[in-house]
Write a protein that holds these residues in place. Structure first.
Motif, PDB file in Angstrom:
ATOM      1  N   LEU A 162     -39.515 -16.603  -8.891  1.00 43.22           N
ATOM      2  CA  LEU A 162     -40.226 -16.003 -10.021  1.00 43.22           C
ATOM      3  C   LEU A 162     -41.284 -16.962 -10.564  1.00 43.22           C
ATOM      4  CD1 LEU A 162     -37.264 -14.350 -11.982  1.00 43.22           C
ATOM      5  CD2 LEU A 162     -39.009 -13.181 -10.603  1.00 43.22           C
ATOM      6  N   PHE A 166     -45.086 -15.586 -11.527  1.00 44.30           N
ATOM      7  CA  PHE A 166     -45.269 -15.143 -12.906  1.00 44.30           C
ATOM      8  C   PHE A 166     -45.655 -16.323 -13.779  1.00 44.30           C
ATOM      9  CE2 PHE A 166     -42.709 -11.932 -10.921  1.00 44.30           C
ATOM     10  CZ  PHE A 166     -43.177 -10.745 -11.468  1.00 44.30           C
ATOM     11  N   VAL A 169     -41.707 -17.280 -17.455  1.00 46.15           N
ATOM     12  CA  VAL A 169     -40.353 -16.871 -17.059  1.00 46.15           C
ATOM     13  C   VAL A 169     -39.364 -17.417 -18.082  1.00 46.15           C
ATOM     14  CG1 VAL A 169     -38.567 -16.930 -15.279  1.00 46.15           C
ATOM     15  CG2 VAL A 169     -40.986 -16.897 -14.604  1.00 46.15           C
ATOM     16  N   CYS A 171     -35.147 -17.264 -19.370  1.00 46.56           N
ATOM     17  CA  CYS A 171     -33.838 -16.957 -18.801  1.00 46.56           C
ATOM     18  C   CYS A 171     -32.729 -17.088 -19.842  1.00 46.56           C
ATOM     19  CB  CYS A 171     -33.547 -17.834 -17.591  1.00 46.56           C
ATOM     20  SG  CYS A 171     -33.609 -19.588 -17.922  1.00 46.56           S
ATOM     21  N   TYR A 184     -33.223 -12.848 -16.344  1.00 46.22           N
ATOM     22  CA  TYR A 184     -34.598 -13.367 -16.281  1.00 46.22           C
ATOM     23  C   TYR A 184     -35.559 -12.314 -16.808  1.00 46.22           C
ATOM     24  CZ  TYR A 184     -32.475 -16.735 -13.134  1.00 46.22           C
ATOM     25  OH  TYR A 184     -31.659 -17.703 -12.587  1.00 46.22           O
ATOM     26  N   ALA A 186     -39.558 -12.136 -16.526  1.00 43.75           N
ATOM     27  CA  ALA A 186     -40.755 -12.749 -15.941  1.00 43.75           C
ATOM     28  C   ALA A 186     -41.971 -11.913 -16.329  1.00 43.75           C
ATOM     29  CB  ALA A 186     -40.609 -12.822 -14.419  1.00 43.75           C
TER      30      ALA A 186
END
Length: 194
Positions: A162, A166, A169, A171, A184, A186
């Motif tokens: 990712l 992206f 990101v 999380c 996640y 993203a």
């Protein structure tokens, strides 16, 4: 649909194809809420779900989506897509039996140019790196410039993938799920070849 029925379909598909199904257990409401609640649903017109399974997230997404929007649920298993078609009566749902890699073609086929968001629970930890890269490249390409990909995963295999695709990101981790999962969000997709 009863939880027992959904669990039965999930377990059967997991035993049939364990590398293709993220878990034998459907996503918990805690996972669903943690993943979906931060999203501004009023702005979303086209949402894609990879690996909907028996549809706990599918139903929650449809509950949040506005009238006139579309949810394209893509799964390799015809058992899962048939289950969705038989148990969810919502004209906004389009259940397609195909690989997530073909998301660009699927949207074009249905006159949907781009997606506002992709939600996925497909297990990137059990697929080849090449396949995972193709899916995420196609995902970044099909998302609007301000689009997002949301993922829930048992392992963190997807995290560096990712980060390459992206600009932002974030999380988190949800313990109240069987099994516990990494989450996640993203955003700002980088188009393939950028």
């Amino acid at each position: 649909m009863s939880q027992a029925s959904a669990l039965s379909v999930s377990t059967r598909e997991f035993l049939r194809q364990p590398n293709l199904v993220g878990s034998a257990f459907p996503a918990s409401r805690y996972l669903v809420e943690a993943l979906l609640d931060p999203i501004d649903w009023a702005k979303l017109r086209v949402v894609v779900e990879f690996g909907p399974g028996t549809g706990p997230l599918t139903r929650a997404i449809l509950e949040r989506m506005v009238p006139g929007s579309c949810l394209v649920a893509i799964d390799l298993s015809p058992h899962f897509t048939r289950h969705l078609q038989e148990t969810i009566d919502d004209p906004r749902l389009l259940a397609v039996t195909a690989s997530a890699e073909s998301v660009v073609d699927i949207l074009e086929e249905h006159a949907l140019a781009q997606a506002d968001m992709i939600v996925t629970g497909i297990p990137f930890s059990t697929m080849s790196a090449d396949q995972g890269n193709r899916i995420l490249d196609a995902s970044a390409d099909v998302l609007q410039g301000d689009g997002a990909l949301l993922a829930y995963q048992m392992r963190s295999t997807i995290a560096p993938m990712l980060a390459l695709r992206f600009g932002d990101v974030q999380c988190a981790y949800v313990w109240r799920n069987l099994p516990p999962c990494h989450l996640y969000w993203a955003r700002r997709p980088l188009k393939h070849g950028d």
